[in-house]
Write an enzyme that holds these catalytic residues in place. Structure first.
Site, PDB file in Angstrom:
ATOM      1  N   GLU A  47       0.789  -1.274  -0.070  1.00 39.16           N
ATOM      2  CA  GLU A  47      -0.058  -0.011  -0.045  1.00 39.16           C
ATOM      3  C   GLU A  47       0.792   1.218   0.206  1.00 39.16           C
ATOM      4  O   GLU A  47       0.448   2.345  -0.650  1.00 39.16           O
ATOM      5  CB  GLU A  47      -1.180  -0.027   1.278  1.00 39.16           C
ATOM      6  N   TYR A 130      -7.036   5.896   4.285  1.00 39.24           N
ATOM      7  CA  TYR A 130      -7.284   4.787   3.327  1.00 39.24           C
ATOM      8  C   TYR A 130      -6.109   3.726   3.522  1.00 39.24           C
ATOM      9  O   TYR A 130      -6.814   2.390   3.592  1.00 39.24           O
ATOM     10  CB  TYR A 130      -6.757   5.603   1.920  1.00 39.24           C
ATOM     11  N   ASP A 148     -10.809   5.253  -2.005  1.00 40.98           N
ATOM     12  CA  ASP A 148      -9.814   5.906  -2.926  1.00 40.98           C
ATOM     13  C   ASP A 148     -10.470   6.366  -3.998  1.00 40.98           C
ATOM     14  O   ASP A 148     -11.661   6.364  -4.166  1.00 40.98           O
ATOM     15  CB  ASP A 148      -8.720   4.820  -3.336  1.00 40.98           C
ATOM     16  N   CYS A 202     -15.135  -0.287 -14.215  1.00 44.95           N
ATOM     17  CA  CYS A 202     -15.868   0.988 -14.163  1.00 44.95           C
ATOM     18  C   CYS A 202     -14.765   2.205 -14.163  1.00 44.95           C
ATOM     19  O   CYS A 202     -14.638   2.774 -13.506  1.00 44.95           O
ATOM     20  CB  CYS A 202     -16.436   1.102 -12.687  1.00 44.95           C
ATOM     21  N   CYS A 209     -19.835  -1.214 -18.740  1.00 49.22           N
ATOM     22  CA  CYS A 209     -21.292  -1.563 -18.167  1.00 49.22           C
ATOM     23  C   CYS A 209     -21.780  -2.883 -18.577  1.00 49.22           C
ATOM     24  O   CYS A 209     -22.503  -3.453 -17.725  1.00 49.22           O
ATOM     25  CB  CYS A 209     -22.205  -0.463 -18.470  1.00 49.22           C
ATOM     26  N   CYS A 212     -20.527  -5.594 -16.379  1.00 42.75           N
ATOM     27  CA  CYS A 212     -20.617  -4.906 -14.848  1.00 42.75           C
ATOM     28  C   CYS A 212     -21.403  -5.956 -14.093  1.00 42.75           C
ATOM     29  O   CYS A 212     -22.624  -6.005 -14.217  1.00 42.75           O
ATOM     30  CB  CYS A 212     -20.786  -3.744 -14.616  1.00 42.75           C
ATOM     31  N   CYS A 218     -27.100   0.142 -10.539  1.00 42.34           N
ATOM     32  CA  CYS A 218     -26.283   1.477 -10.639  1.00 42.34           C
ATOM     33  C   CYS A 218     -27.299   2.177 -11.244  1.00 42.34           C
ATOM     34  O   CYS A 218     -27.657   2.065 -12.485  1.00 42.34           O
ATOM     35  CB  CYS A 218     -25.271   0.916 -11.795  1.00 42.34           C
TER      36      CYS A 218
HETATM   37  S1  SF4 Z   1     -22.886  -0.294 -14.535  1.00 42.21           S
HETATM   38 FE1  SF4 Z   1     -22.497   1.351 -12.786  1.00 42.21          FE
HETATM   39  S2  SF4 Z   1     -20.802   0.493 -11.700  1.00 42.21           S
HETATM   40 FE2  SF4 Z   1     -20.797  -0.871 -13.654  1.00 42.21          FE
HETATM   41  S3  SF4 Z   1     -19.375  -0.082 -14.852  1.00 42.21           S
HETATM   42 FE3  SF4 Z   1     -21.246   0.977 -15.342  1.00 42.21          FE
HETATM   43  S4  SF4 Z   1     -20.967   2.866 -14.646  1.00 42.21           S
HETATM   44 FE4  SF4 Z   1     -19.738   1.265 -13.238  1.00 42.21          FE
END
Ligand code: SF4
Length: 385
Positions: A47, A130, A148, A202, A209, A212, A218
Site C-alpha cells: 500500500e 485509506y 480511494d 468502471c 457496463c 459489470c 447502478c
Molecule cells: S454499471 Fe455502473 S458500476 Fe458498473 S461499470 Fe457501469 S457505471 Fe460502473
C-alpha cells in the site's frame, strides 16, 4: 443535490451488491504478488508503494523489496541509504523514509506486531485513513471501509452522486456508503473488489457496463449516462503546490510575555524571492492526513535549524488553507510549535534566519501568504493568544 443522508443502499440491495461483487472478484481478480497473503507487513509495504505509483510498476519493486526485506524487523534494522536505494525509481522518497521510521516504531513500540485497528494503524507515519482501512480489512479481516479514487467513482455511479467528488460532503457520503457496503465476512476481498472494479471495468471513460456485475444496482447506468458521474469539476489551470508550514515561536528575552517568531528568508530567485516566511517545506505530494504534514514540517525544523519538534512546549495544528498565485495554487498545511525561552538554532543554515518580536512582525517584508498564516495563528485561541 440530495443531502448526504439520501444516498443509501437498502439492506437487500446491499446484500445483492456484496454477493455480485465478490463472485465477480473471485473469478476476475488480477493475480498480484500482495494478494492472498494475510500478513500486515506485506500489505503495508504494497500500500505504501501503491500510494503514488501504478500497479504495473510496483510489482517488480515489491518483489525485490520482499527478497531483501522479508519482515518488518529487517526494515527496522536496515540503513536508510539501502532503503532509499531499493526505492529508487518509485519516486516520492518521503514515503521510503516513512516506511523506515514506521518499521522502527512497529519493532520498538509494538513489539514487532502491527496494530490491527484503524486507530492504531494511523499512528504509523504516512498511514492515513485509506491505508489504515486497507491494512485493517485485508490483513486483519476487520469490517472497515476504504475510499480511494476508484471507490469514489464506483459509488458516485451506483448512487448517481453529483457535485465535486472531493467536497467534504461527498467525501463523507463515500465513507458512509463504503462502511454500509463492506462485507462483514470478507471485508478485505470486498474492498479490493470495489477498487478492482473501478480500475478494470468502471473506468473513468467508457465504463464497461455491459459486463459489470453490479449493473442492475447502478443508478448512473439506469440514467443512461454512467460516465457523467462523478461530476467533472473544472480544476484550476494553476499548478498545484503543497507545503507544510509552522509558526515557530519562543518567549522573547527577558521576563515579559512577548513572543518572537522564527522567520527564514526565501532564496533570491524564484517564487517570493527574498521575502521572509515562516519555516516552510515543499511536499512531493498531498499529505495523507494531519500527522503526515506535522511529521514533514517537524523533520524540516530539525534538519534545517536544529529545532527538535519534540522539545516544543506546545505543538498544534492550525488546519489547511489555500493561497493563489498567478500561476500556482498553493495548499498550506499549517502547524505551530512553541519552544521554551532561550531555545537556540543549531547547525549550518542554508538560508538567513532570524527571530522577530511579535510587535515588529508587521515591519518585516513578508508575502501575503505569510500574513495569512500569521492571522490564522493569531485567530487560534490556544496557540495564538
Ligand atoms: S454499471 Fe455502473 S458500476 Fe458498473 S461499470 Fe457501469 S457505471 Fe460502473
Amino acid at each position: 443535490m440530495p443531502t448526504d443522508g439520501e444516498f443509501t443502499f437498502e439492506p437487500t440491495e446491499r446484500e445483492a451488491v456484496r454477493a455480485a461483487l465478490l463472485e465477480w472478484y473471485d473469478r476476475h481478480r488480477r493475480d498480484l504478488p500482495w494478494r492472498d497473503i494475510e500478513d500486515p507487513y506485506r500489505t503495508w509495504v504494497a500500500e505504501m508503494m501503491l500510494q503514488q505509483t501504478q500497479v504495473a510498476t510496483v510489482i517488480d519493486y515489491y518483489r525485490r523489496w520482499m527478497e531483501r526485506f522479508p519482515d518488518v524487523e529487517s526494515v527496522a534494522h536496515a540503513d536508510i541509504d539501502e532503503i532509499l536505494e531499493l526505492w529508487q525509481g518509485l519516486g516520492y522518497y518521503r514515503r521510503a523514509r516513512f516506511v523506515h521510521r514506521s518499521a522502527r516504531m512497529v519493532v520498538d513500540e509494538y513489539d514487532g506486531d502491527f496494530p490491527s485497528t484503524v486507530d492504531g494503524l494511523e499512528t504509523l507515519i504516512g498511514v492515513g485513513p485509506y491505508t489504515a482501512g486497507a491494512i485493517a480489512s485485508i490483513a486483519f479481516d476487520r469490517p472497515v471501509p476504504l475510499v480511494d479514487g476508484n471507490v469514489e467513482r464506483v459509488l458516485s455511479r451506483l448512487r448517481a452522486i453529483t457535485g465535486d467528488p472531493k467536497s467534504s460532503e461527498n467525501q463523507s457520503t463515500y465513507w458512509r456508503l463504503a462502511d454500509d457496503l463492506v462485507d462483514p465476512e470478507r471485508p478485505g476481498d470486498f474492498n479490493q473488489a470495489m477498487m478492482e472494479l473501478g480500475a478494470t471495468v468502471c473506468t473513468p471513460q467508457n465504463p464497461s457496463c455491459l459486463i459489470c456485475p453490479v449493473r442492475q444496482h447502478c443508478q448512473g447506468f439506469e440514467a443512461g449516462e454512467p460516465d457523467a458521474f462523478p461530476e467533472p469539476v473544472e480544476r484550476s489551470s494553476k499548478k498545484p503546490m503543497s507545503v507544510a508550514v509552522s509558526v515557530v515561536t519562543r518567549p522573547a528575552a527577558g521576563t515579559g510575555d512577548e513572543l518572537e517568531f522564527l522567520l527564514m528568508k526565501r532564496p533570491e530567485d524564484g517564487l517570493l524571492a527574498g521575502l521572509w516566511e515562516m519555516p516552510t517545506v515543499e511536499l512531493d505530494d498531498e499529505p495523507d492526513g494531519q500527522p503526515e504534514a506535522l511529521d514533514a514540517i517537524g523533520g524540516f525544523l530539525d534538519a534545517s535549524v536544529g529545532l527538535d519538534p519534540e522539545a516544543a512546549l506546545e505543538q498544534g495544528w492550525l488546519g489547511t488553507m489555500t493561497h493563489l498565485f498567478s500561476h500556482i495554487e498553493m495548499t498550506m498545511h499549517l502547524a505551530a510549535h512553541h519552544f521554551p525561552r532561550g531555545v537556540t538554532l543549531r547547525g549550518e543554515r542554508e538560508r538567513p534566519t532570524k527571530w522577530v518580536p511579535a510587535g515588529e512582525s508587521e515591519d518585516v517584508a513578508m508575502s501575503a501568504a505569510g500574513r495569512k498564516v500569521m492571522n490564522r495563528w493569531r485567530d487560534n485561541s490556544a496557540l495564538g493568544n
